[in-house]
Write an enzyme that holds these catalytic residues in place. Structure first.
Site, PDB file in Angstrom:
ATOM      1  N   ASN A  10      33.846  31.515  43.072  1.00 30.94           N
ATOM      2  CA  ASN A  10      34.568  31.708  41.807  1.00 30.94           C
ATOM      3  C   ASN A  10      36.064  31.632  42.101  1.00 30.94           C
ATOM      4  O   ASN A  10      36.634  32.564  42.665  1.00 30.94           O
ATOM      5  CB  ASN A  10      34.186  33.078  41.225  1.00 30.94           C
ATOM      6  CG  ASN A  10      34.968  33.392  39.959  1.00 30.94           C
ATOM      7  OD1 ASN A  10      35.690  32.542  39.435  1.00 30.94           O
ATOM      8  ND2 ASN A  10      34.829  34.612  39.459  1.00 30.94           N
ATOM      9  N   LYS A  12      38.454  31.700  40.078  1.00 30.76           N
ATOM     10  CA  LYS A  12      39.271  32.443  39.097  1.00 30.76           C
ATOM     11  C   LYS A  12      40.423  31.549  38.635  1.00 30.76           C
ATOM     12  O   LYS A  12      40.231  30.346  38.518  1.00 30.76           O
ATOM     13  CB  LYS A  12      39.725  33.782  39.679  1.00 30.76           C
ATOM     14  CG  LYS A  12      38.527  34.567  40.229  1.00 30.76           C
ATOM     15  CD  LYS A  12      38.826  35.994  40.554  1.00 30.76           C
ATOM     16  CE  LYS A  12      37.552  36.660  41.067  1.00 30.76           C
ATOM     17  NZ  LYS A  12      37.706  38.091  41.330  1.00 30.76           N
ATOM     18  N   HIS A 102      31.972  38.217  33.438  1.00 26.37           N
ATOM     19  CA  HIS A 102      32.672  38.710  34.624  1.00 26.37           C
ATOM     20  C   HIS A 102      33.487  39.951  34.240  1.00 26.37           C
ATOM     21  O   HIS A 102      34.009  40.033  33.129  1.00 26.37           O
ATOM     22  CB  HIS A 102      33.598  37.613  35.178  1.00 26.37           C
ATOM     23  CG  HIS A 102      34.111  37.943  36.546  1.00 26.37           C
ATOM     24  ND1 HIS A 102      35.154  38.818  36.740  1.00 26.37           N
ATOM     25  CD2 HIS A 102      33.705  37.551  37.784  1.00 26.37           C
ATOM     26  CE1 HIS A 102      35.370  38.934  38.050  1.00 26.37           C
ATOM     27  NE2 HIS A 102      34.507  38.179  38.703  1.00 26.37           N
ATOM     28  N   GLU A 104      36.343  40.768  34.886  1.00 23.79           N
ATOM     29  CA  GLU A 104      37.714  40.461  34.450  1.00 23.79           C
ATOM     30  C   GLU A 104      37.731  40.000  33.000  1.00 23.79           C
ATOM     31  O   GLU A 104      38.707  40.224  32.279  1.00 23.79           O
ATOM     32  CB  GLU A 104      38.324  39.413  35.408  1.00 23.79           C
ATOM     33  CG  GLU A 104      38.645  40.066  36.758  1.00 23.79           C
ATOM     34  CD  GLU A 104      38.518  39.155  37.969  1.00 23.79           C
ATOM     35  OE1 GLU A 104      38.501  37.918  37.806  1.00 23.79           O
ATOM     36  OE2 GLU A 104      38.426  39.698  39.092  1.00 23.79           O
ATOM     37  N   GLU A 174      28.320  42.847  40.689  1.00 25.05           N
ATOM     38  CA  GLU A 174      29.681  42.922  41.219  1.00 25.05           C
ATOM     39  C   GLU A 174      30.296  44.269  40.861  1.00 25.05           C
ATOM     40  O   GLU A 174      30.847  44.427  39.760  1.00 25.05           O
ATOM     41  CB  GLU A 174      30.547  41.814  40.598  1.00 25.05           C
ATOM     42  CG  GLU A 174      30.104  40.413  40.932  1.00 25.05           C
ATOM     43  CD  GLU A 174      31.288  39.439  40.913  1.00 25.05           C
ATOM     44  OE1 GLU A 174      31.480  38.774  41.924  1.00 25.05           O
ATOM     45  OE2 GLU A 174      32.018  39.380  39.913  1.00 25.05           O
ATOM     46  N   GLY A 180      38.157  42.115  44.841  1.00 24.23           N
ATOM     47  CA  GLY A 180      39.552  41.862  45.197  1.00 24.23           C
ATOM     48  C   GLY A 180      40.226  43.019  45.912  1.00 24.23           C
ATOM     49  O   GLY A 180      41.449  43.052  46.038  1.00 24.23           O
ATOM     50  N   SER A 220      34.575  41.206  47.440  1.00 27.38           N
ATOM     51  CA  SER A 220      35.181  41.191  48.778  1.00 27.38           C
ATOM     52  C   SER A 220      34.261  40.646  49.864  1.00 27.38           C
ATOM     53  O   SER A 220      34.320  41.090  51.023  1.00 27.38           O
ATOM     54  CB  SER A 220      35.689  42.593  49.158  1.00 27.38           C
ATOM     55  OG  SER A 220      36.723  42.992  48.292  1.00 27.38           O
TER      56      SER A 220
HETATM   57  P1  13P Z   1      36.570  38.792  45.568  1.00 27.39           P
HETATM   58  O1  13P Z   1      35.572  38.103  46.469  1.00 27.39           O
HETATM   59  O2  13P Z   1      37.936  38.205  45.650  1.00 27.39           O
HETATM   60  O3  13P Z   1      36.515  40.280  45.747  1.00 27.39           O
HETATM   61  O4  13P Z   1      36.079  38.504  44.060  1.00 27.39           O
HETATM   62  C1  13P Z   1      34.778  38.760  43.718  1.00 27.39           C
HETATM   63  C2  13P Z   1      34.524  38.216  42.371  1.00 27.39           C
HETATM   64  O5  13P Z   1      34.964  38.770  41.380  1.00 27.39           O
HETATM   65  C3  13P Z   1      33.730  36.976  42.271  1.00 27.39           C
HETATM   66  O6  13P Z   1      33.384  36.710  40.961  1.00 27.39           O
END
Ligand code: 13P
Length: 262
Positions: A10, A12, A102, A104, A174, A180, A220
């Protein structure tokens, strides 16, 4: 029934369409160079919308063994929804996958379980494979309510889907506190929730369906943590954020099956 592991990158809101060419090409070369076995893990990228046409052209033109999809989709077919992108548009761009719900999107765009459900329904109705994201925040985890909270999200997201539709989609667990932050969940913590999700599917739709649904962990994930996560029985792959932007790292994650479990 064997579920093929899925390693999904992903991106982002990173990489423009020019940068996307560089990353996808380098990823394809690296996987080839390291003799990645596509039977042992399916590798996909989830770029921003603006990169999709370019990625499609590259994947088709060079016949790359890399799948792709989008990070969101509208719940509506077409019309006055400024800024939104429809499932049909994604299908036309050759997308197979789409991330839905997601954390976010839930946090910054107010998406609730009803919206996530409507988008999931729309995606499956067009033949896209949703990667439905669920997971608890830090406070919920500290109060040890992570399993019921996550199952509640799964229930909301999958409401009204047929057993066959549930078998064909992907669920990504997640935990928000792991995204992150560099704080990956322990394999045991990730397995606890992924196992509970599979059990929920068994209860709702039976064992045969639950055996087919792929459940991913995200938060992560790095090459150094992948082997131990993948050794857990109910983790069928990972949704990778930051590490998917580093080719060597993501290619190593794709080849988890060659790594020792530390
Ligand atoms: P990270 O791997 O950067 O923690 O992000 C995870 C994520 O949100 C994947 O959709």
């Amino acid at each position: 029934m064997a579920r093929k592991p899925l390693m999904a990158g992903n991106w982002k809101m990173n990489l423009n369409h020019v940068e996307a060419v560089g990353l996808v090409q380098k990823l394809a070369w690296t996987l080839e160079d390291k003799k990645h076995d596509p039977e042992k893990s399916e590798v996909i990228v989830l770029p921003p919308y603006t990169d999709l046409r370019t990625v499609q052209t590259l994947v088709d033109g060079d016949r790359l063994d890399i799948g792709y999809g989008a990070q969101d989709v509208s719940a509506f077919d077409n019309g006055a929804y400024t800024g939104d992108i429809s499932a049909d548009m994604l299908v036309k761009l050759g997308c197979r996958y789409v991330v839905i719900g997601h954390s976010e999107r839930r946090q910054f765009h107010g998406e609730d379980d009803n919206i996530v459900n409507a988008k999931t329904q729309k995606a499956v109705s067009r033949g896209l494979v949703p990667i439905v994201c669920v997971g608890e925040g830090l406070e919920v985890r500290q109060e040890l309510r992570h399993v019921p909270e996550t199952l509640h999200q799964v229930e909301g997201a999958l409401a009204g889907l047929t057993p066959e539709q549930v078998a064909n989609l992907v669920i990504a667990y997640e935990p928000v506190w792991a995204i992150g932050t560099g704080r990956v969940a322990t394999p045991e913590d990730a397995q606890e929730v992924c196992g509970a999700i599979r059990l929920w599917i068994v209860e709702q739709h039976g064992g045969e369906i639950a055996d087919r649904t792929r459940i991913l962990y995200g938060g992560s994930v790095k090459a150094s943590s992948i082997a131990a996560l993948m050794a857990e029985p109910d983790i069928d792959g990972c949704l990778v954020g930051g590490a998917s932007l580093i080719v060597e790292e993501f290619a190593a994650i794709a080849r988890f099956y060659e790594m020792p479990v530390i």
